[in-house]
Design a protein around this motif. Structure first.
Motif, PDB file in Angstrom:
ATOM      1  N   ARG A 433       0.797  -1.229  -0.122  1.00 55.04           N
ATOM      2  CA  ARG A 433      -0.189   0.061   0.059  1.00 55.04           C
ATOM      3  C   ARG A 433       0.810   1.088  -0.061  1.00 55.04           C
ATOM      4  N   MET A 434       0.681   2.320  -0.940  1.00 55.79           N
ATOM      5  CA  MET A 434       1.436   3.508  -0.808  1.00 55.79           C
ATOM      6  C   MET A 434       0.872   4.638  -0.081  1.00 55.79           C
ATOM      7  N   ASN A 435       1.550   5.148   0.732  1.00 59.54           N
ATOM      8  CA  ASN A 435       0.894   6.357   1.407  1.00 59.54           C
ATOM      9  C   ASN A 435       0.945   7.414   1.068  1.00 59.54           C
ATOM     10  N   THR A 436       0.364   8.526   1.383  1.00 58.61           N
ATOM     11  CA  THR A 436       0.470  10.006   0.620  1.00 58.61           C
ATOM     12  C   THR A 436       1.812  10.233   0.558  1.00 58.61           C
ATOM     13  N   ASP A 437       2.890  10.060   1.345  1.00 56.28           N
ATOM     14  CA  ASP A 437       4.184  10.727   0.958  1.00 56.28           C
ATOM     15  C   ASP A 437       5.090   9.635   0.030  1.00 56.28           C
ATOM     16  N   GLY A 438       4.513   8.840  -0.470  1.00 53.68           N
ATOM     17  CA  GLY A 438       5.106   7.669  -1.255  1.00 53.68           C
ATOM     18  C   GLY A 438       5.730   6.716  -0.815  1.00 53.68           C
ATOM     19  N   SER A 439       5.633   6.482   0.748  1.00 55.07           N
ATOM     20  CA  SER A 439       6.222   5.470   1.324  1.00 55.07           C
ATOM     21  C   SER A 439       5.339   4.077   1.288  1.00 55.07           C
ATOM     22  N   LEU A 440       5.926   3.073   1.512  1.00 54.33           N
ATOM     23  CA  LEU A 440       5.064   1.834   1.166  1.00 54.33           C
ATOM     24  C   LEU A 440       5.161   0.924   2.400  1.00 54.33           C
ATOM     25  N   ASP A 441       3.729   0.528   2.647  1.00 52.38           N
ATOM     26  CA  ASP A 441       3.728  -0.703   3.684  1.00 52.38           C
ATOM     27  C   ASP A 441       3.663  -2.003   3.024  1.00 52.38           C
ATOM     28  N   PHE A 442       4.598  -3.049   3.504  1.00 49.95           N
ATOM     29  CA  PHE A 442       4.440  -4.208   2.936  1.00 49.95           C
ATOM     30  C   PHE A 442       3.226  -4.993   3.653  1.00 49.95           C
ATOM     31  N   LEU A 443       2.413  -5.801   2.805  1.00 53.58           N
ATOM     32  CA  LEU A 443       1.508  -6.481   3.414  1.00 53.58           C
ATOM     33  C   LEU A 443       1.530  -7.904   3.031  1.00 53.58           C
ATOM     34  N   GLY A 444       2.365  -8.600   2.304  1.00 49.25           N
ATOM     35  CA  GLY A 444       2.283  -9.988   2.054  1.00 49.25           C
ATOM     36  C   GLY A 444       2.660  -9.973   0.387  1.00 49.25           C
ATOM     37  N   ARG A 445       2.394 -11.500   0.332  1.00 50.68           N
ATOM     38  CA  ARG A 445       2.457 -12.127  -1.371  1.00 50.68           C
ATOM     39  C   ARG A 445       1.351 -12.268  -1.668  1.00 50.68           C
ATOM     40  N   LEU A 446       1.400 -12.049  -2.947  1.00 49.45           N
ATOM     41  CA  LEU A 446      -0.012 -12.468  -4.043  1.00 49.45           C
ATOM     42  C   LEU A 446       0.116 -13.753  -4.416  1.00 49.45           C
ATOM     43  N   ASP A 447       1.189 -14.264  -4.329  1.00 49.93           N
ATOM     44  CA  ASP A 447       1.293 -15.835  -4.926  1.00 49.93           C
ATOM     45  C   ASP A 447       1.538 -16.665  -3.626  1.00 49.93           C
ATOM     46  N   ASP A 448       2.003 -17.890  -4.086  1.00 44.85           N
ATOM     47  CA  ASP A 448       2.268 -18.828  -3.116  1.00 44.85           C
ATOM     48  C   ASP A 448       3.944 -18.540  -2.483  1.00 44.85           C
ATOM     49  N   GLN A 449       4.747 -17.896  -3.088  1.00 41.97           N
ATOM     50  CA  GLN A 449       6.116 -17.473  -2.630  1.00 41.97           C
ATOM     51  C   GLN A 449       6.123 -16.963  -1.296  1.00 41.97           C
ATOM     52  N   VAL A 450       7.096 -17.500  -0.545  1.00 43.57           N
ATOM     53  CA  VAL A 450       6.854 -16.969   0.926  1.00 43.57           C
ATOM     54  C   VAL A 450       8.684 -17.061   1.128  1.00 43.57           C
ATOM     55  N   LYS A 451       8.860 -16.165   2.301  1.00 45.42           N
ATOM     56  CA  LYS A 451      10.335 -15.907   2.767  1.00 45.42           C
ATOM     57  C   LYS A 451      10.518 -16.676   4.079  1.00 45.42           C
ATOM     58  N   VAL A 479       2.914 -23.787   4.678  1.00 48.44           N
ATOM     59  CA  VAL A 479       3.628 -22.688   5.397  1.00 48.44           C
ATOM     60  C   VAL A 479       2.954 -22.447   6.803  1.00 48.44           C
ATOM     61  N   LEU A 480       3.634 -22.829   8.020  1.00 47.61           N
ATOM     62  CA  LEU A 480       3.158 -22.437   9.171  1.00 47.61           C
ATOM     63  C   LEU A 480       3.801 -21.369   9.784  1.00 47.61           C
ATOM     64  N   ARG A 481       3.248 -20.607  10.470  1.00 44.26           N
ATOM     65  CA  ARG A 481       3.802 -19.486  11.063  1.00 44.26           C
ATOM     66  C   ARG A 481       3.640 -19.432  12.881  1.00 44.26           C
ATOM     67  N   ASP A 482       4.570 -18.962  13.519  1.00 48.75           N
ATOM     68  CA  ASP A 482       4.392 -19.121  15.014  1.00 48.75           C
ATOM     69  C   ASP A 482       3.908 -17.877  15.285  1.00 48.75           C
ATOM     70  N   SER A 483       3.719 -17.684  16.587  1.00 51.74           N
ATOM     71  CA  SER A 483       3.082 -16.486  17.020  1.00 51.74           C
ATOM     72  C   SER A 483       3.614 -15.031  16.897  1.00 51.74           C
ATOM     73  N   SER A 484       4.935 -14.965  16.477  1.00 48.22           N
ATOM     74  CA  SER A 484       5.565 -13.942  16.315  1.00 48.22           C
ATOM     75  C   SER A 484       5.546 -13.555  14.638  1.00 48.22           C
ATOM     76  N   GLY A 485       4.984 -14.546  13.898  1.00 50.66           N
ATOM     77  CA  GLY A 485       4.985 -14.441  12.375  1.00 50.66           C
ATOM     78  C   GLY A 485       6.107 -14.996  11.683  1.00 50.66           C
ATOM     79  N   HIS A 486       7.041 -15.681  12.513  1.00 47.80           N
ATOM     80  CA  HIS A 486       7.977 -16.318  11.575  1.00 47.80           C
ATOM     81  C   HIS A 486       7.524 -17.716  11.059  1.00 47.80           C
ATOM     82  N   ALA A 487       7.973 -17.798   9.640  1.00 49.64           N
ATOM     83  CA  ALA A 487       7.561 -18.846   8.984  1.00 49.64           C
ATOM     84  C   ALA A 487       8.320 -20.100   8.916  1.00 49.64           C
TER      85      ALA A 487
END
Length: 655
Positions: A433-451, A479-487
């Motif tokens: 998502r792009m904010n008014t100042d041009g900065s980006l918030d990362f929200l996730g992946r659109l496909d099956d790829q994971v980090k 993919v499983l994630r723990d309570s802190s979001g680590h995959a």
């Protein structure tokens, strides 16, 4: 040479302003989600190093333990290696580099740049089958590395000894250029490539992306300007060699007149060792993977460091640095297809938001970078709306060595996108998502790829690695994630008729195909897969099943009976306090309730990131600080717990 023209110049956005990060940060119907970084012009990379070698020949270029290599020393060593390779390596040839973070690696990078060859980093111990797949597809002229650890085809091929350093941090015992014509593919790097890197491929085979010197130069110019890296400074060489950020570290120092400091291997296993190394080597600049830095932000920041700038990337930061952090922290984002780093958000301990336990933005566009957030048809969405990030400008790679794949992922902007100065956009597959100042918030992946631990993984590639085994009919990765979001990755394997493979054997097999981060932490042997209403594999249902304990057959353990005996709470209660702490922590971190005390840490699926978290938990709960080598040398988790018990017993009362 395929290269996008410079993006239109725009005023540099302030790095320290507060960023709105909520979904309502921009109203619907506002300006389109298009942002341009400041203007940039490509420069030269190798020529900058040569200028420093000529003008400051006695300045340190590599500080390797007690040995200091001056710019003159490094220049001369690279000249010798280039001369020895000149008869075998031509300009434009791909050369696979199988070396670790070391002086030998630095010498090799400079020598190949001198020859005009394309540096293809593969890591110090590339899996035989992964390298075979790459060399069957790519026209790799030779591999450079220790002959004893090269893949089989190159171990027995023609060897040209090279005068590379064989002493110091992570140094090879010997170094050769190895040729194996029997597995030489046909795809060459495009004209103008400086380096190429392998990335995870959805076809089950790694894909190579090539980057020009001009693109890397723009990233390096930004790094020098942003961090002030200059003569007298010390830059880390910490990132794994198979991944492209190490090139930012390596060439940033050599084009700034600064010194590179190769990192010992145990720095990636233990965050305490990492900060000790920063302190002991008087590092001023460092690049590190986000999972490595996360534990550092959860405890007081060491106040005796000379570290001024820390660039963090590879995964989502889950909190901002606290007010006690004395280094400027740059939250960086960028796929390999956009030359290491594309956006950054800079944070300091003096910021009003310091210490916030909310993810910071991934930032604003670097010089020469164009960011576009689009809908499915490639049209820019309004600021504040979610969409796919597409990237253009000087940062773009030349493309993949597969022209068809390049055509699919590097596309022209939509006709109504109003981007007249941008010819190509890379589709990242990332939801932002792009904010008014041009900065980006990362929200996730659109496909099956994971980090996983900062490395992009295609589950299809992991599935294909399992399915190479004749004992495997089908494999599905969830993919499983723990309570802190680590995959973490879980492999669900359906064997062929009559086969009864042990999960540990399957993991041993796929390790030759995959990088460490892509090897699942657990294998589940299944009779079949649940299907959804459309007749496709129901991956969420599989992931839910993975939470349940498995039989010994499905446990990747050297002692199945031990694993089975350790699955119940009664068994956990019967062991010592140290064993209980170690076992429950490892089970939680790996998501494997069937892990037993008879398992070795790495055989159970432990990685460097998991080791760092285990050691941090042990220290937090007991006050005893154990080191990563002690964990890795322990024959199993019981032996590691016994070591913890010994340290607890040896502590004086009240300590």
């Amino acid at each position: 040479m395929i290269q996008s023209p410079a993006a239109p110049a725009a005023p540099a956005l302030p790095r320290d302003t507060a960023h709105a990060t909520g979904p309502d940060s921009a109203p619907a119907g506002s300006a389109p989600s298009v942002a341009h970084g400041p203007g940039a012009e490509p420069t030269r990379v190798l020529a900058r190093f040569e200028d420093w070698a000529r003008n400051t020949p006695q300045a340190p270029a590599v500080i390797d333990g007690p040995r200091i290599w001056t710019y003159q020393d490094l220049d001369a060593a690279a000249a010798l290696v280039a001369a020895d390779l000149a008869d075998r390596v031509r300009p434009g040839d791909l050369v696979g580099v199988c070396l670790d973070r070391s002086t030998a690696l630095v010498v090799t990078a400079v020598a190949l740049a001198r020859l005009g060859a394309v540096y293809l980093p593969l890591g110090p111990r590339p899996g035989d089958r992964r390298i075979q797949a790459a060399t069957e597809d790519l026209d790799v002229a030779c591999l450079i590395g220790d002959p004893d650890v090269l893949p089989e085809e190159h171990r027995s091929g023609q060897h040209l000894p090279l005068p590379l350093p064989t002493a110091g941090v992570n140094a090879p015992a010997a170094a050769v250029a190895a040729v194996a014509d029997s597995v030489r593919g046909t795809r060459r790097a495009p004209e103008g490539a400086l380096y190429a890197v392998l990335t995870s491929g959805s076809t089950g085979r790694p894909k190579a992306v090539a980057v020009a010197e001009s693109s890397l130069s723009v990233a390096l110019d930004w790094y020098r300007s942003e961090t002030g890296l200059a003569p007298g400074d010390r830059q880390s060489l910490l990132i794994g060699v198979a991944f492209d950020p190490h090139l930012l570290e390596l060439w940033a120092a050599l084009t700034s007149g600064a010194a590179l400091v190769p990192a010992p291997d145990d720095t990636r296993w233990d965050s305490r060792v990492l900060t000790d190394w920063w302190r002991d080597t008087a590092l001023t600049h460092a690049v590190a993977a986000t999972p490595t830095v996360d534990p550092l932000l959860d405890r007081p920041w060491p106040q005796d460091l000379k570290l001024r700038h820390l660039v963090v990337g590879g995964d989502r930061m889950r909190r901002r640095p606290g007010a006690d952090v004395t280094a400027t922290v740059h939250n960086a984002y960028g796929p390999a297809e956009a030359t290491v780093v594309t956006t950054t958000h800079t944070m300091r301990g003096t910021d009003p938001q310091a210490g916030d336990r909310t993810p910071p933005p991934i930032g604003t566009a670097l010089p020469g970078v164009t960011l576009v957030v689009t809908d499915e048809e490639g049209r820019p969405v309004a600021r504040g709306q979610e969409g796919e990030l597409r990237v253009g400008g000087h940062c773009l790679a030349l493309g993949y060595l597969d022209p068809e794949l390049t055509a699919r992922r590097f596309t022209a902007p939509a006709p109504d996108a109003e981007l007249p100065a941008v010819e190509r956009l890379y589709r990242t597959g990332d939801r932002v998502r792009m904010n008014t100042d041009g900065s980006l918030d990362f929200l996730g992946r659109l496909d099956d790829q994971v980090k996983i631990s900062g490395v992009r993984i295609e589950p299809a590639e992991v599935e294909a690695a399992f399915e190479q085994d004749p004992r495997v009919r089908t494999a599905v990765i969830t993919v499983l994630r723990d309570s802190s979001g680590h995959a973490r990755l879980v492999a669900h394997v359906r064997p062929t008729d009559g086969a009864e493979p042990a999960a540990g054997d399957l993991l041993d097999t796929v390790r030759s195909w995959l990088p460490e981060q892509a090897v699942p932490t657990v294998v589940r042997i299944v009779d079949g897969f649940p299907l959804d209403a459309n007749g496709k594999v129901d991956r969420p249902a599989l992931a839910a099943q993975a939470q349940a304990p498995q039989s010994p057959l499905a446990a990747a353990s050297g002692d199945p009976a031990e694993a089975a005996a350790g699955t119940g709470t009664d068994a956990v209660a019967a062991v010592t306090a140290a064993e209980r702490l170690v076992l429950t922590t490892v089970r939680d971190l790996l998501g494997r309730p069937d892990t037993g005390l008879g398992d070795h840490f790495t055989d159970a699926g432990g990685t460097s990131v998991v080791a760092a978290r285990l050691l941090a938990t042990v220290e937090r709960e007991t006050g005893v600080r154990l080191r990563a080598p002690e964990l890795l040398r322990s024959t199993n988790l019981r032996a590691f717990a016994a070591l913890l018990d010994q340290r607890l017993t040896a502590r004086p009362e009240g300590a």
